[in-house]
Design a protein around this motif. Structure first.
Motif, PDB file in Angstrom:
ATOM      1  N   GLN A 112       0.826  -1.204   0.000  1.00 15.03           N
ATOM      2  CA  GLN A 112       0.000   0.000   0.000  1.00 15.03           C
ATOM      3  C   GLN A 112       0.863   1.258   0.000  1.00 15.03           C
ATOM      4  OE1 GLN A 112      -3.456   0.018  -0.297  1.00 15.03           O
ATOM      5  NE2 GLN A 112      -2.974   2.169  -0.747  1.00 15.03           N
ATOM      6  N   GLU A 113       1.934   1.256   0.761  1.00 13.09           N
ATOM      7  CA  GLU A 113       2.803   2.442   0.805  1.00 13.09           C
ATOM      8  C   GLU A 113       3.485   2.677  -0.534  1.00 13.09           C
ATOM      9  OE1 GLU A 113       3.938   2.727   5.544  1.00 13.09           O
ATOM     10  OE2 GLU A 113       5.382   1.824   4.170  1.00 13.09           O
ATOM     11  N   ALA A 114       3.896   1.604  -1.216  1.00 19.39           N
ATOM     12  CA  ALA A 114       4.509   1.766  -2.535  1.00 19.39           C
ATOM     13  C   ALA A 114       3.492   2.347  -3.522  1.00 19.39           C
ATOM     14  CB  ALA A 114       5.038   0.420  -3.034  1.00 19.39           C
ATOM     15  N   LEU A 115       2.256   1.827  -3.470  1.00 23.48           N
ATOM     16  CA  LEU A 115       1.214   2.360  -4.343  1.00 23.48           C
ATOM     17  C   LEU A 115       0.926   3.828  -4.049  1.00 23.48           C
ATOM     18  CD1 LEU A 115      -1.459  -0.483  -4.634  1.00 23.48           C
ATOM     19  CD2 LEU A 115      -0.301   0.671  -6.529  1.00 23.48           C
ATOM     20  N   ASP A 116       0.825   4.168  -2.776  1.00 26.68           N
ATOM     21  CA  ASP A 116       0.531   5.557  -2.396  1.00 26.68           C
ATOM     22  C   ASP A 116       1.631   6.501  -2.877  1.00 26.68           C
ATOM     23  OD1 ASP A 116      -1.820   4.814  -1.203  1.00 26.68           O
ATOM     24  OD2 ASP A 116      -1.023   4.807   0.845  1.00 26.68           O
ATOM     25  N   LEU A 117       2.882   6.070  -2.750  1.00 27.51           N
ATOM     26  CA  LEU A 117       3.997   6.911  -3.198  1.00 27.51           C
ATOM     27  C   LEU A 117       3.954   7.105  -4.709  1.00 27.51           C
ATOM     28  CD1 LEU A 117       6.575   8.471  -2.665  1.00 27.51           C
ATOM     29  CD2 LEU A 117       7.828   6.290  -2.665  1.00 27.51           C
ATOM     30  N   LEU A 118       3.658   6.052  -5.442  1.00 29.74           N
ATOM     31  CA  LEU A 118       3.572   6.159  -6.904  1.00 29.74           C
ATOM     32  C   LEU A 118       2.402   7.049  -7.321  1.00 29.74           C
ATOM     33  CD1 LEU A 118       4.357   2.448  -7.777  1.00 29.74           C
ATOM     34  CD2 LEU A 118       5.701   4.426  -8.517  1.00 29.74           C
ATOM     35  N   ARG A 119       1.257   6.897  -6.652  1.00 33.44           N
ATOM     36  CA  ARG A 119       0.108   7.748  -6.973  1.00 33.44           C
ATOM     37  C   ARG A 119       0.417   9.217  -6.701  1.00 33.44           C
ATOM     38  NH1 ARG A 119      -3.752   3.779  -3.542  1.00 33.44           N
ATOM     39  NH2 ARG A 119      -4.292   2.245  -5.157  1.00 33.44           N
ATOM     40  N   HIS A 120       1.015   9.488  -5.539  1.00 32.07           N
ATOM     41  CA  HIS A 120       1.339  10.868  -5.166  1.00 32.07           C
ATOM     42  C   HIS A 120       2.302  11.493  -6.174  1.00 32.07           C
ATOM     43  CE1 HIS A 120       2.216  14.298  -2.563  1.00 32.07           C
ATOM     44  NE2 HIS A 120       3.499  14.068  -2.795  1.00 32.07           N
ATOM     45  N   THR A 121       3.326  10.743  -6.550  1.00 35.63           N
ATOM     46  CA  THR A 121       4.296  11.247  -7.524  1.00 35.63           C
ATOM     47  C   THR A 121       3.623  11.497  -8.867  1.00 35.63           C
ATOM     48  OG1 THR A 121       6.067  10.002  -6.422  1.00 35.63           O
ATOM     49  CG2 THR A 121       6.494  10.764  -8.667  1.00 35.63           C
ATOM     50  N   ALA A 122       2.758  10.569  -9.271  1.00 31.13           N
ATOM     51  CA  ALA A 122       2.077  10.713 -10.559  1.00 31.13           C
ATOM     52  C   ALA A 122       1.154  11.933 -10.571  1.00 31.13           C
ATOM     53  CB  ALA A 122       1.291   9.441 -10.867  1.00 31.13           C
ATOM     54  N   ARG A 123       0.424  12.145  -9.473  1.00 29.50           N
ATOM     55  CA  ARG A 123      -0.459  13.325  -9.410  1.00 29.50           C
ATOM     56  C   ARG A 123       0.347  14.607  -9.564  1.00 29.50           C
ATOM     57  NH1 ARG A 123      -3.234  10.409  -5.337  1.00 29.50           N
ATOM     58  NH2 ARG A 123      -2.047  11.509  -3.717  1.00 29.50           N
ATOM     59  N   GLY A 124       1.530  14.638  -8.986  1.00 32.92           N
ATOM     60  CA  GLY A 124       2.389  15.822  -9.111  1.00 32.92           C
ATOM     61  C   GLY A 124       2.880  16.052 -10.525  1.00 32.92           C
ATOM     62  N   GLN A 125       2.755  15.036 -11.371  1.00 35.06           N
ATOM     63  CA  GLN A 125       3.193  15.158 -12.766  1.00 35.06           C
ATOM     64  C   GLN A 125       2.009  15.169 -13.742  1.00 35.06           C
ATOM     65  OE1 GLN A 125       6.431  12.491 -13.771  1.00 35.06           O
ATOM     66  NE2 GLN A 125       7.345  12.666 -11.743  1.00 35.06           N
ATOM     67  N   GLY A 126       0.825  15.461 -13.195  1.00 40.42           N
ATOM     68  CA  GLY A 126      -0.331  15.683 -14.067  1.00 40.42           C
ATOM     69  C   GLY A 126      -1.186  14.465 -14.361  1.00 40.42           C
ATOM     70  N   PHE A 127      -0.956  13.373 -13.688  1.00 42.27           N
ATOM     71  CA  PHE A 127      -1.810  12.193 -13.876  1.00 42.27           C
ATOM     72  C   PHE A 127      -3.029  12.344 -12.959  1.00 42.27           C
ATOM     73  CE2 PHE A 127       2.276  10.748 -15.384  1.00 42.27           C
ATOM     74  CZ  PHE A 127       1.983   9.882 -16.424  1.00 42.27           C
ATOM     75  N   ASP A 128      -4.050  13.003 -13.488  1.00 39.95           N
ATOM     76  CA  ASP A 128      -5.203  13.377 -12.665  1.00 39.95           C
ATOM     77  C   ASP A 128      -6.337  12.361 -12.697  1.00 39.95           C
ATOM     78  OD1 ASP A 128      -3.999  15.799 -11.920  1.00 39.95           O
ATOM     79  OD2 ASP A 128      -4.642  16.744 -13.788  1.00 39.95           O
TER      80      ASP A 128
END
Length: 340
Positions: free
Chosen positions: A31-47
């Motif tokens: 879950q933590e790996a997924l959350d980190l990837l989601r957070h990073t992606a949102r910061g790069q415009g993956f909305d």
């Protein structure tokens, strides 16, 4: 490319890969790996995020349609895909087709269960490894768990005396979710640091958690104290003695067959292949065979038969006493003189 969870944050500083595969049986780390990837992606415009779950059936056509279209409100999207326990031929082919759809505005986050060595040799796993990092998540054990715990405490700004760290490792072995929650509570309590063993024992309720399969590797290594501790914890968690008898019977039968085969002149590698012993466990099995002669294995099998009789007679205490004695018997090749 294999990437371990603790290295993920550093990896992401260089940018996102088009695909990540996170697999294993440790829910917190996954879950933590997924959350980190989601957070990073949102910061790069993956909305936009779309999720497909194998537990609800996989409609591959719907997944492909999603991968080839973008909504009016987002120029970049994440597709999350939970794989089933086993992939049939069709699913393997469709997954490999999906990986070819990757483009800069699409991020694939794929998760899956714990995989054995054979599954990791499959064409679909190779395709995932070529598409982006594969991240195995497993519960750290033994010295690895103590090191992981020390790092975790430091990351949360907690200073803990060495004996306190050892006690926490003992108190929460196999249950990272509960441990993470207790660390968060300790941070919020703002206790005087460094945290002592006495203070931790006053503030923290232990939450060990093991599964039956974690019992066998310590026994194969001859670490009977750890094995007995896991056995007692399994009993306190309500694990059925009959289940453990069944699983132990499988392990003992394999050891007996190998010891008989070695005596007949067969090679260890040939026997391991015939009995389908994973390469990751072969050193453990070899250690047990070097320590436990045929006569000792036969005695342990007889003791297991007595445990089975106790289970069938609904004598739970007797069954657990036999199981405890069997665990102790993995220590060395000496015949056991005392029975429960």
């Amino acid at each position: 490319m294999r990437l371990y969870p603790e290295k993920l944050a550093q990896h992401l500083k260089a940018g996102l890969a088009p695909c990540y595969f996170i697999y294993g049986d440790e829910p917190l780390l996954k879950q933590e790996a997924l959350d980190l990837l989601r957070h990073t992606a949102r910061g790069q415009g993956f909305d936009e995020r779309l999720r497909f779950d194998a537990d609800q059936g996989l409609d591959w056509d719907e997944i492909f349609a999603a991968s080839q279209s973008l909504s009016l409100f987002s120029q970049r999207q994440i597709i999350e895909l939970q794989l089933p326990e086993k992939l049939d031929k069709t699913a393997s082919e469709r997954l490999r087709e999906l990986l070819k759809q990757c483009h800069p505005d699409l991020l694939l986050l794929i998760t899956g269960p714990k995989l054995n060595q054979q599954q990791q040799k499959g064409a679909w796993f190779t395709a995932l490894s070529n598409a982006g990092p594969v991240i195995p998540v497993a519960t750290p054990e033994g010295p690895h768990f103590a090191r992981w715990l020390s790092q975790r405490l430091q990351q949360n700004g907690l200073q803990v005396e060495a004996e306190g760290v050892r006690w926490l490792a003992f108190a929460f072995e196999g249950n990272l979710l509960a441990l993470s929650g207790e660390i968060e509570k300790l941070v919020l309590q703002n206790l005087p640091q460094p945290l002592t063993l006495a203070l931790l024992q006053e503030q923290v309720q232990p939450h060990h958690q093991f599964n039956p399969f974690q019992l066998f590797d310590p026994l194969l290594e001859g670490k009977v104290k750890r094995g007995c501790r896991i056995l007692l914890q399994l009993r306190s968690e309500g694990i059925d003695a009959g289940m453990l008898c069944h699983l132990l019977a499988r392990e003992l039968n394999a050891l007996l067959q190998m010891q008989l085969g070695l005596s007949a002149g067969q090679s260890f590698s040939q026997l391991a292949s015939e009995l389908r012993i994973w390469s990751s466990r072969q050193n453990l099995v070899q250690s047990a065979l070097n320590r436990l002669p045929l006569a000792k294995l036969q005695q342990l099998q007889s003791m297991l038969a007595a445990a089975d009789v106790a289970v069938a007679s609904f004598d739970d205490d007797e069954a657990w006493r036999w199981l405890y004695s069997i665990c102790v018997g993995f220590l060395d090749g000496k015949k056991m003189l005392v029975a429960p």
